[in-house]
Design a protein around this motif. Sequence first.
Motif, PDB file in Angstrom:
ATOM      1  N   ASP A 167       4.207  -8.519   0.139  1.00  0.00           N
ATOM      2  CA  ASP A 167       3.904  -8.114   1.510  1.00  0.00           C
ATOM      3  C   ASP A 167       2.609  -8.766   2.007  1.00  0.00           C
ATOM      4  O   ASP A 167       1.535  -8.556   1.446  1.00  0.00           O
ATOM      5  CB  ASP A 167       3.786  -6.589   1.569  1.00  0.00           C
ATOM      6  N   GLY A 168       2.702  -9.530   3.063  1.00  0.00           N
ATOM      7  CA  GLY A 168       1.547 -10.212   3.639  1.00  0.00           C
ATOM      8  C   GLY A 168       0.507  -9.264   4.208  1.00  0.00           C
ATOM      9  O   GLY A 168      -0.697  -9.536   4.167  1.00  0.00           O
ATOM     10  N   ASP A 169       0.962  -8.124   4.759  1.00  0.00           N
ATOM     11  CA  ASP A 169       0.018  -7.146   5.307  1.00  0.00           C
ATOM     12  C   ASP A 169      -0.869  -6.562   4.218  1.00  0.00           C
ATOM     13  O   ASP A 169      -2.044  -6.277   4.449  1.00  0.00           O
ATOM     14  CB  ASP A 169       0.772  -6.018   6.023  1.00  0.00           C
ATOM     15  N   VAL A 170      -0.321  -6.379   3.025  1.00  0.00           N
ATOM     16  CA  VAL A 170      -1.110  -5.878   1.899  1.00  0.00           C
ATOM     17  C   VAL A 170      -2.209  -6.887   1.561  1.00  0.00           C
ATOM     18  O   VAL A 170      -3.369  -6.538   1.406  1.00  0.00           O
ATOM     19  CB  VAL A 170      -0.223  -5.587   0.665  1.00  0.00           C
ATOM     20  N   GLY A 171      -1.841  -8.154   1.482  1.00  0.00           N
ATOM     21  CA  GLY A 171      -2.822  -9.197   1.189  1.00  0.00           C
ATOM     22  C   GLY A 171      -3.923  -9.269   2.228  1.00  0.00           C
ATOM     23  O   GLY A 171      -5.109  -9.371   1.894  1.00  0.00           O
ATOM     24  N   ARG A 172      -3.545  -9.184   3.502  1.00  0.00           N
ATOM     25  CA  ARG A 172      -4.548  -9.231   4.569  1.00  0.00           C
ATOM     26  C   ARG A 172      -5.456  -8.009   4.519  1.00  0.00           C
ATOM     27  O   ARG A 172      -6.664  -8.120   4.721  1.00  0.00           O
ATOM     28  CB  ARG A 172      -3.864  -9.357   5.924  1.00  0.00           C
ATOM     29  N   ALA A 173      -4.887  -6.824   4.263  1.00  0.00           N
ATOM     30  CA  ALA A 173      -5.702  -5.606   4.190  1.00  0.00           C
ATOM     31  C   ALA A 173      -6.712  -5.681   3.054  1.00  0.00           C
ATOM     32  O   ALA A 173      -7.799  -5.112   3.145  1.00  0.00           O
ATOM     33  CB  ALA A 173      -4.804  -4.383   4.009  1.00  0.00           C
ATOM     34  N   LEU A 174      -6.359  -6.404   1.988  1.00  0.00           N
ATOM     35  CA  LEU A 174      -7.255  -6.557   0.836  1.00  0.00           C
ATOM     36  C   LEU A 174      -8.096  -7.827   0.932  1.00  0.00           C
ATOM     37  O   LEU A 174      -8.661  -8.278  -0.058  1.00  0.00           O
ATOM     38  CB  LEU A 174      -6.440  -6.543  -0.462  1.00  0.00           C
ATOM     39  N   HIS A 175      -8.157  -8.397   2.125  1.00  0.00           N
ATOM     40  CA  HIS A 175      -8.957  -9.598   2.387  1.00  0.00           C
ATOM     41  C   HIS A 175      -8.566 -10.750   1.460  1.00  0.00           C
ATOM     42  O   HIS A 175      -9.428 -11.515   1.010  1.00  0.00           O
ATOM     43  CB  HIS A 175     -10.455  -9.292   2.271  1.00  0.00           C
ATOM     44  N   ALA A 197      -7.878  -4.452  -5.615  1.00  0.00           N
ATOM     45  CA  ALA A 197      -8.157  -5.883  -5.605  1.00  0.00           C
ATOM     46  C   ALA A 197      -9.667  -6.041  -5.491  1.00  0.00           C
ATOM     47  O   ALA A 197     -10.241  -5.774  -4.433  1.00  0.00           O
ATOM     48  CB  ALA A 197      -7.453  -6.575  -4.442  1.00  0.00           C
ATOM     49  N   GLY A 198     -10.288  -6.407  -6.603  1.00  0.00           N
ATOM     50  CA  GLY A 198     -11.745  -6.514  -6.600  1.00  0.00           C
ATOM     51  C   GLY A 198     -12.354  -5.175  -6.240  1.00  0.00           C
ATOM     52  O   GLY A 198     -11.980  -4.147  -6.803  1.00  0.00           O
ATOM     53  N   PRO A 199     -13.252  -5.152  -5.250  1.00  0.00           N
ATOM     54  CA  PRO A 199     -13.910  -3.898  -4.885  1.00  0.00           C
ATOM     55  C   PRO A 199     -13.098  -3.042  -3.906  1.00  0.00           C
ATOM     56  O   PRO A 199     -13.549  -1.984  -3.495  1.00  0.00           O
ATOM     57  CB  PRO A 199     -15.200  -4.381  -4.216  1.00  0.00           C
ATOM     58  N   CYS A 200     -11.917  -3.474  -3.535  1.00  0.00           N
ATOM     59  CA  CYS A 200     -11.122  -2.773  -2.517  1.00  0.00           C
ATOM     60  C   CYS A 200      -9.916  -2.054  -3.114  1.00  0.00           C
ATOM     61  O   CYS A 200      -9.291  -2.543  -4.054  1.00  0.00           O
ATOM     62  CB  CYS A 200     -10.624  -3.757  -1.463  1.00  0.00           C
ATOM     63  N   THR A 201      -9.607  -0.884  -2.536  1.00  0.00           N
ATOM     64  CA  THR A 201      -8.386  -0.169  -2.893  1.00  0.00           C
ATOM     65  C   THR A 201      -7.593   0.093  -1.616  1.00  0.00           C
ATOM     66  O   THR A 201      -8.161   0.198  -0.518  1.00  0.00           O
ATOM     67  CB  THR A 201      -8.672   1.174  -3.597  1.00  0.00           C
ATOM     68  N   LEU A 202      -6.298   0.207  -1.797  1.00  0.00           N
ATOM     69  CA  LEU A 202      -5.390   0.376  -0.666  1.00  0.00           C
ATOM     70  C   LEU A 202      -4.278   1.323  -1.080  1.00  0.00           C
ATOM     71  O   LEU A 202      -3.676   1.141  -2.144  1.00  0.00           O
ATOM     72  CB  LEU A 202      -4.815  -0.986  -0.264  1.00  0.00           C
ATOM     73  N   GLU A 203      -4.039   2.341  -0.261  1.00  0.00           N
ATOM     74  CA  GLU A 203      -2.944   3.273  -0.504  1.00  0.00           C
ATOM     75  C   GLU A 203      -1.681   2.734   0.168  1.00  0.00           C
ATOM     76  O   GLU A 203      -1.732   2.307   1.328  1.00  0.00           O
ATOM     77  CB  GLU A 203      -3.269   4.662   0.060  1.00  0.00           C
ATOM     78  N   ILE A 204      -0.582   2.775  -0.561  1.00  0.00           N
ATOM     79  CA  ILE A 204       0.705   2.301  -0.049  1.00  0.00           C
ATOM     80  C   ILE A 204       1.705   3.442  -0.151  1.00  0.00           C
ATOM     81  O   ILE A 204       1.789   4.096  -1.188  1.00  0.00           O
ATOM     82  CB  ILE A 204       1.247   1.122  -0.894  1.00  0.00           C
ATOM     83  N   ARG A 205       2.458   3.663   0.913  1.00  0.00           N
ATOM     84  CA  ARG A 205       3.567   4.624   0.888  1.00  0.00           C
ATOM     85  C   ARG A 205       4.877   3.861   0.976  1.00  0.00           C
ATOM     86  O   ARG A 205       4.989   2.895   1.732  1.00  0.00           O
ATOM     87  CB  ARG A 205       3.483   5.585   2.068  1.00  0.00           C
ATOM     88  N   ILE A 206       5.833   4.295   0.198  1.00  0.00           N
ATOM     89  CA  ILE A 206       7.189   3.753   0.263  1.00  0.00           C
ATOM     90  C   ILE A 206       7.959   4.657   1.221  1.00  0.00           C
ATOM     91  O   ILE A 206       8.062   5.867   0.992  1.00  0.00           O
ATOM     92  CB  ILE A 206       7.872   3.752  -1.125  1.00  0.00           C
ATOM     93  N   ILE A 207       8.484   4.105   2.276  1.00  0.00           N
ATOM     94  CA  ILE A 207       9.237   4.864   3.262  1.00  0.00           C
ATOM     95  C   ILE A 207      10.708   4.483   3.126  1.00  0.00           C
ATOM     96  O   ILE A 207      11.091   3.350   3.417  1.00  0.00           O
ATOM     97  CB  ILE A 207       8.752   4.564   4.701  1.00  0.00           C
ATOM     98  N   GLY A 208      11.514   5.424   2.638  1.00  0.00           N
ATOM     99  CA  GLY A 208      12.938   5.173   2.470  1.00  0.00           C
ATOM    100  C   GLY A 208      13.642   5.120   3.809  1.00  0.00           C
ATOM    101  O   GLY A 208      13.301   5.858   4.738  1.00  0.00           O
ATOM    102  N   GLU A 209      14.597   4.215   3.921  1.00  0.00           N
ATOM    103  CA  GLU A 209      15.386   4.092   5.139  1.00  0.00           C
ATOM    104  C   GLU A 209      16.742   4.739   4.899  1.00  0.00           C
ATOM    105  O   GLU A 209      17.327   4.570   3.837  1.00  0.00           O
ATOM    106  CB  GLU A 209      15.544   2.614   5.505  1.00  0.00           C
ATOM    107  N   SER A 210      17.196   5.499   5.881  1.00  0.00           N
ATOM    108  CA  SER A 210      18.491   6.165   5.722  1.00  0.00           C
ATOM    109  C   SER A 210      19.609   5.131   5.778  1.00  0.00           C
ATOM    110  O   SER A 210      19.503   4.107   6.443  1.00  0.00           O
ATOM    111  CB  SER A 210      18.683   7.218   6.802  1.00  0.00           C
ATOM    112  N   HIS A 225      10.714   0.420   3.377  1.00  0.00           N
ATOM    113  CA  HIS A 225       9.647  -0.455   3.855  1.00  0.00           C
ATOM    114  C   HIS A 225       8.325   0.155   3.411  1.00  0.00           C
ATOM    115  O   HIS A 225       8.272   1.313   2.989  1.00  0.00           O
ATOM    116  CB  HIS A 225       9.717  -0.675   5.369  1.00  0.00           C
ATOM    117  N   LEU A 226       7.276  -0.639   3.487  1.00  0.00           N
ATOM    118  CA  LEU A 226       5.952  -0.205   3.053  1.00  0.00           C
ATOM    119  C   LEU A 226       5.117   0.241   4.229  1.00  0.00           C
ATOM    120  O   LEU A 226       5.223  -0.323   5.323  1.00  0.00           O
ATOM    121  CB  LEU A 226       5.226  -1.348   2.329  1.00  0.00           C
TER     122      LEU A 226
END
Length: 106
Positions: A47-55, A74-87, A97-98
């Motif tokens: 996921d590109g958004d994850v990479g961007r959020a973690l600089h 990632a290094g000094p950064c942490t990021l919470e991710i939720r898995i959202i199930g699609e019906s 989706h994330l």
Amino acid sequence: MTIFVLSGGHRIALAGAAAMLLLTTAASAALPPYWQRVHEIQAILDDGDVGRALHEAPIDRIERTAEDRYQVQAGPCTLEIRIIGESRSDPGPRKFHLEAGAATCR
């Protein structure tokens, strides 16, 4: 075991037919938990958004913290991710989706 004779003289055992049916059904069913988790982690890595959020820092660790929740470090950064199930109405692997929170950097 019951043996059926098909047109053309081919014989098939009932157990064999049942096994073929089960394999076909299993191929379209949900993924086993191990492979579902692999699929979720791969989605996080891709996921590109994850990479961007973690600089764009290299990911050091992905930890599953709860059902459908991961923490990425990632290094000094942490990021919470939720898995959202699609019906869905059709069988097959779980579609999702994330949803990423805001990165926290120290």
